[in-house]
Design an enzyme around this catalytic site. Structure first.
Site, short mmCIF file in Angstrom:
data_model
loop_
_atom_site.label_atom_id
_atom_site.label_comp_id
_atom_site.label_asym_id
_atom_site.label_seq_id
_atom_site.Cartn_x
_atom_site.Cartn_y
_atom_site.Cartn_z
N LEU A 1 30.18 -22.68 12.88
CA LEU A 1 29.99 -23.19 14.23
C LEU A 1 31.00 -22.61 15.22
O LEU A 1 30.82 -22.71 16.43
CB LEU A 1 30.09 -24.72 14.24
CG LEU A 1 29.00 -25.46 13.47
CD1 LEU A 1 29.23 -26.96 13.55
CD2 LEU A 1 27.62 -25.10 14.01
N HIS B 1 39.65 -44.15 7.34
CA HIS B 1 38.59 -44.26 6.35
C HIS B 1 38.14 -45.72 6.31
O HIS B 1 38.66 -46.57 7.03
CB HIS B 1 39.07 -43.79 4.98
CG HIS B 1 39.10 -42.31 4.83
ND1 HIS B 1 37.97 -41.52 4.93
CD2 HIS B 1 40.14 -41.45 4.59
CE1 HIS B 1 38.30 -40.25 4.76
NE2 HIS B 1 39.60 -40.17 4.56
N ASP C 1 31.69 -47.57 6.41
CA ASP C 1 30.90 -46.35 6.35
C ASP C 1 29.41 -46.63 6.44
O ASP C 1 28.68 -45.97 7.19
CB ASP C 1 31.18 -45.61 5.03
CG ASP C 1 32.49 -44.83 5.06
OD1 ASP C 1 33.11 -44.76 6.13
OD2 ASP C 1 32.90 -44.32 4.00
#
Length: 368
Positions: free
Chosen positions: A65, A130, A160
């Site tokens: 990218l 996280h 998540d």
């Protein structure tokens, strides 16, 4: 419907798996060599088992990218896309030339979904984190902690999946409905941390009304009530008790033979809890499974994961029907998804793992 997925690891790929199983064509954009999840143990053929169960049925394109021609090469794909999902830190896609405002010019109907830890704005937007960090900061983890008593790590990746994947899918579907009326796409800002207070809804309601927010172990569903908790069995396993309502509580008390003096748990909750603990600890998990589960009193012996996937309920609901196959022919059960049976029949079809090193010229130039 075509979806372009720039995300990695769990929240975004699981969201795109939901849409893929529902009929969307998903093209996964990966860095040269493939995303990090391909290297996670254990191995499954040419890739990793965790990657395989999250990315079955998807196509894969490897591209740098940062390359000068990256946007030009991906523009034909993005111009035809209905949905784009990305999971970089805020600002990264803009720096790469793939920000929403730039792609909106290319495709005004594009639904652009950004998943991040703390969202695209706010003082924590650039912080790393996280699942456990989002749970800790959002007050959710604290609901199950008693001060000075470290518990085991919570196994569900709540932030998540319930904070990233599920809100992404929900908001994408709402955006599709909105686009059907307006004809225009939009930018969805999904923050995994935003959903953590949602799971503390009961404590928030209690704290606002009483002026005292429950600490760990003090909430109705987080340790205060002997009717809702875990009790150790004689063989070192656990009985999960959720007998909140009177009829379930009565059935549970009858089932274990709790002394009549302890059944009114409003008098002395700790005495009731201790009485239950003594009785449950006197017999094995197998005993309580045979005695209590047939009583339909919201009491369940905790299953291991191996036991859980063998439960006839999972088979009956078709949760284990979807499989993924690696080039050598070995198969795995794919990640079970809570799809309605209407969509699960299609999802059950055997599908391949997303192939790394796909023919980018063919994929990027292909017409619908």
């Amino acid at each position: 419907m075509r979806r372009v997925d720039f995300s990695t690891l769990l929240p975004g790929p699981l969201a795109s798996l939901f849409l893929s199983e529902g009929g969307a064509r998903v093209i996964k954009i990966e860095r040269p060599g493939g995303e990090d999840m391909r290297g996670f143990p254990p191995r499954f053929g040419e890739t990793a088992a965790p990657f395989a169960v999250l990315n079955r049925g998807k196509e894969s394109v490897e591209i740098d990218l940062k390359a000068a021609d990256a946007l030009a090469r991906l523009s034909p794909l993005i111009a035809q896309a209905d949905i784009l999902i990305e999971q970089f830190r805020p600002g990264v896609m803009e720096r790469l030339g793939f920000g929403y405002e730039a792609l909106k010019v290319l495709n005004p109907r594009l639904i652009y979904c950004s998943i991040s830890g703390y969202g695209q704005s706010g003082p924590r937007a650039q912080e790393a984190g996280h699942d456990i960090n989002y749970q800790a900061l959002g007050g959710l983890l604290g609901q199950s902690l008693e001060r000075g008593e470290p518990p085991p790590l919570p196994p569900p990746l709540v932030a998540d999946i319930a904070g990233g994947t599920m809100p992404a899918v929900l908001n994408i579907l709402l955006a599709l409905l909105q686009r059907g009326r307006s004809g225009e796409g939009c930018h969805l800002d999904i923050a995994m941390a935003d959903a953590m207070p949602t799971f503390a809804w009961y404590g928030l309601a209690q704290g606002q009304v009483t002026g005292s927010f429950p600490d760990g172990g003090e909430g109705l569903l987080t340790g205060q009530s002997p009717r809702y908790g875990l009790y150790a069995t004689a063989d070192g396993w656990f009985l999960a008790v959720g007998a909140l309502e009177p009829k379930f509580w009565q059935g549970f008390c009858d089932g274990i033979g709790l002394d009549a003096a302890l059944r009114d748990d409003r008098r002395d909750p700790e005495a009731t809890r201790a009485g239950i603990a003594r009785i449950v600890a006197s017999e094995s998990a197998g005993h309580w499974r045979a005695v209590l589960e047939p009583l339909d009193c919201c009491c369940t012996v905790v299953r291991t994961l191996e036991e859980a996937v063998s439960d006839p309920q999972m088979t009956a609901r078709g949760l284990l029907d979807a499989q993924v196959e690696e080039p050598g022919g070995r198969r795995l059960v794919s990640t079970p998804l809570p799809l309605a049976p209407l969509f699960r029949e299609r999802a059950a079809a055997l599908r391949k793992v997303a192939a790394s090193g796909a023919d980018t010229r063919k994929v990027l130039g292909e017409k619908e």
